[in-house]
Design an enzyme around this catalytic site. Structure first.
Site, mmCIF file in Angstrom:
data_model
loop_
_atom_site.group_PDB
_atom_site.id
_atom_site.type_symbol
_atom_site.label_atom_id
_atom_site.label_comp_id
_atom_site.label_asym_id
_atom_site.label_seq_id
_atom_site.Cartn_x
_atom_site.Cartn_y
_atom_site.Cartn_z
ATOM 1 N N LYS A 13 -48.942 37.510 -15.060
ATOM 2 C CA LYS A 13 -48.958 35.904 -14.670
ATOM 3 C C LYS A 13 -49.218 35.088 -15.963
ATOM 4 O O LYS A 13 -48.467 34.080 -15.970
ATOM 5 C CB LYS A 13 -50.392 36.033 -13.925
ATOM 6 C CG LYS A 13 -50.445 36.705 -12.396
ATOM 7 C CD LYS A 13 -51.512 36.363 -11.683
ATOM 8 C CE LYS A 13 -52.819 36.749 -12.463
ATOM 9 N NZ LYS A 13 -53.163 38.187 -12.562
ATOM 10 N N ARG A 88 -59.393 33.343 -6.613
ATOM 11 C CA ARG A 88 -59.562 35.019 -6.430
ATOM 12 C C ARG A 88 -60.125 35.218 -5.135
ATOM 13 O O ARG A 88 -60.203 36.666 -4.927
ATOM 14 C CB ARG A 88 -60.470 35.383 -7.667
ATOM 15 C CG ARG A 88 -59.438 35.885 -8.874
ATOM 16 C CD ARG A 88 -60.108 36.095 -9.990
ATOM 17 N NE ARG A 88 -59.690 37.298 -10.737
ATOM 18 C CZ ARG A 88 -59.141 36.790 -11.989
ATOM 19 N NH1 ARG A 88 -58.831 35.741 -12.345
ATOM 20 N NH2 ARG A 88 -58.887 37.936 -12.891
ATOM 21 N N ARG A 127 -52.329 46.193 -23.470
ATOM 22 C CA ARG A 127 -52.157 44.792 -23.715
ATOM 23 C C ARG A 127 -52.989 44.480 -25.055
ATOM 24 O O ARG A 127 -53.976 44.966 -25.183
ATOM 25 C CB ARG A 127 -52.648 44.273 -22.499
ATOM 26 C CG ARG A 127 -52.660 42.576 -22.637
ATOM 27 C CD ARG A 127 -52.652 41.930 -21.395
ATOM 28 N NE ARG A 127 -54.130 41.817 -20.799
ATOM 29 C CZ ARG A 127 -54.285 41.057 -19.790
ATOM 30 N NH1 ARG A 127 -53.323 40.676 -18.933
ATOM 31 N NH2 ARG A 127 -55.518 41.200 -19.121
ATOM 32 N N ARG A 160 -58.938 43.271 -25.242
ATOM 33 C CA ARG A 160 -59.958 42.632 -24.310
ATOM 34 C C ARG A 160 -60.894 43.604 -23.969
ATOM 35 O O ARG A 160 -60.310 44.840 -23.612
ATOM 36 C CB ARG A 160 -59.408 41.847 -23.314
ATOM 37 C CG ARG A 160 -58.920 40.416 -23.442
ATOM 38 C CD ARG A 160 -58.199 39.857 -22.321
ATOM 39 N NE ARG A 160 -58.837 40.056 -21.102
ATOM 40 C CZ ARG A 160 -58.371 39.566 -19.945
ATOM 41 N NH1 ARG A 160 -57.447 38.595 -20.024
ATOM 42 N NH2 ARG A 160 -59.010 39.705 -18.639
ATOM 43 N N ARG A 171 -61.411 45.863 -11.789
ATOM 44 C CA ARG A 171 -60.639 44.919 -11.401
ATOM 45 C C ARG A 171 -59.589 45.112 -10.822
ATOM 46 O O ARG A 171 -59.288 44.430 -9.853
ATOM 47 C CB ARG A 171 -60.204 44.450 -12.877
ATOM 48 C CG ARG A 171 -61.197 43.729 -13.695
ATOM 49 C CD ARG A 171 -60.492 43.767 -15.435
ATOM 50 N NE ARG A 171 -59.683 42.914 -15.402
ATOM 51 C CZ ARG A 171 -58.814 42.909 -16.421
ATOM 52 N NH1 ARG A 171 -58.662 43.996 -17.338
ATOM 53 N NH2 ARG A 171 -57.876 41.962 -16.861
HETATM 54 P P1 AMP Z 1 -58.284 37.086 -16.131
HETATM 55 O O1 AMP Z 1 -58.229 36.595 -17.712
HETATM 56 O O2 AMP Z 1 -57.814 36.297 -15.325
HETATM 57 O O3 AMP Z 1 -58.096 38.438 -16.088
HETATM 58 O O4 AMP Z 1 -60.072 37.127 -16.028
HETATM 59 C C1 AMP Z 1 -60.891 37.647 -16.756
HETATM 60 C C2 AMP Z 1 -62.233 37.848 -16.039
HETATM 61 O O5 AMP Z 1 -62.881 36.316 -15.709
HETATM 62 C C3 AMP Z 1 -62.244 38.596 -14.803
HETATM 63 O O6 AMP Z 1 -62.443 39.805 -14.444
HETATM 64 C C4 AMP Z 1 -63.388 37.734 -13.823
HETATM 65 O O7 AMP Z 1 -64.669 38.400 -14.243
HETATM 66 C C5 AMP Z 1 -63.530 36.408 -14.521
HETATM 67 N N1 AMP Z 1 -62.491 35.562 -13.699
HETATM 68 C C6 AMP Z 1 -61.667 34.675 -14.049
HETATM 69 N N2 AMP Z 1 -61.126 33.793 -13.086
HETATM 70 C C7 AMP Z 1 -61.816 33.962 -12.020
HETATM 71 C C8 AMP Z 1 -62.034 33.672 -10.676
HETATM 72 N N3 AMP Z 1 -61.037 32.746 -10.187
HETATM 73 N N4 AMP Z 1 -63.214 33.907 -9.859
HETATM 74 C C9 AMP Z 1 -64.163 34.878 -10.400
HETATM 75 N N5 AMP Z 1 -64.025 35.348 -11.705
HETATM 76 C C10 AMP Z 1 -63.028 35.072 -12.364
#
Ligand code: AMP
Length: 226
Positions: A13, A88, A127, A160, A171
């Site tokens: 994404k 989400r 990654r 990360r 996740r």
């Molecule tokens: P991402 O970079 O999108 O993979 O997000 C990393 C982490 O941030 C996720 O595993 C969640 O802990 C948190 N996070 C990001 N976006 C959301 C969301 N819309 N709702 C809840 N947690 C989020």
């Protein structure tokens, strides 16, 4: 043009959002990047979100909705935006729908990026991410020009903390339980468009352009030729 990118972690994404923003002049809004910036700056929000993020759990809906409301009131995003990682949960999607009604705007399209789970694990463990600008790379499919360094000159890439075995499994489970139902939610609204996320990055982007070009034309956004 207002878009949502839906798909499991590691589907691509972020990478494809960069292409979209470059070609259509819209802004990428990644809740993950916004949260990581808050964690790095040790803000109140960052302190509240850090533990959930480290273990791959979702940050509570109320916090996320607060973040989105702040972003949407602070900026006007004249040409539009693409959400990467939001919504989400169904509750986040419903709140976002209410916000759109309030500001008299409409969502144009939800891009659903589909990738099988074993491939996601392979992608996430390989990654590497720039902690400064958020750009991500894959050690084999999308490596940086210089080993271990961000192409944009920010400095060293990192893995990360949540791109490791335990958090990745969390996740993926959470995606299946809490986020995947959004595909149905947006299919009912006739907004979901599915994209095969396997294969070459350029071929995947070609599918996306085919969907977005007609929408961009309606908004009078410049459509570049690839
Ligand atoms: P991402 O970079 O999108 O993979 O997000 C990393 C982490 O941030 C996720 O595993 C969640 O802990 C948190 N996070 C990001 N976006 C959301 C969301 N819309 N709702 C809840 N947690 C989020």
């Amino acid at each position: 043009m207002k878009l949502i990118f839906l798909g499991p972690p590691g589907a691509g994404k972020g990478t494809q959002s960069e292409n979209i923003c470059r070609d259509y002049g819209i802004v990428q809004l990644s809740t993950g990047d916004l949260l990581r910036a808050n964690v790095a700056q040790k803000t109140e929000l960052g302190l509240q979100a850090a533990e959930s993020m480290r273990t791959g759990q979702l940050v509570p809906d109320d916090l996320i909705i607060e973040v989105i409301k702040n972003e949407m009131t602070r900026h006007r995003y004249q040409k539009g935006y693409v959400f990467d990682g939001f919504p989400r949960t169904v509750r986040q999607a419903e709140e976002y729908d209410r916000m759109l009604v309030q500001i008299k705007q409409k969502l144009d399209c939800v891009l659903v990026l589909e990738v099988p789970e074993d491939e996601l694990v392979r992608r996430l463990t390989a990654r590497r991410t720039c902690p400064v600008c958020g750009k991500s790379y894959h050690l084999i499919y999308n490596p940086p020009k210089a080993d271990g360094l961000c192409d944009l000159g920010c400095g060293e890439l990192v893995q990360r903390l949540d791109d490791t075995e335990g958090p990745i499994q969390n996740r993926l489970r959470i995606y299946n339980n809490q986020t995947k139902p959004l595909i149905e939610y947006y299919t009912k609204k006739k907004l979901a468009r599915r994209i095969d996320g396997m294969g070459d990055i350029h071929e995947i982007y070609a599918q996306i352009k085919e969907i977005l070009d007609p929408i961009a034309v309606a908004y009078d956004l410049v459509v570049s030729i690839i």
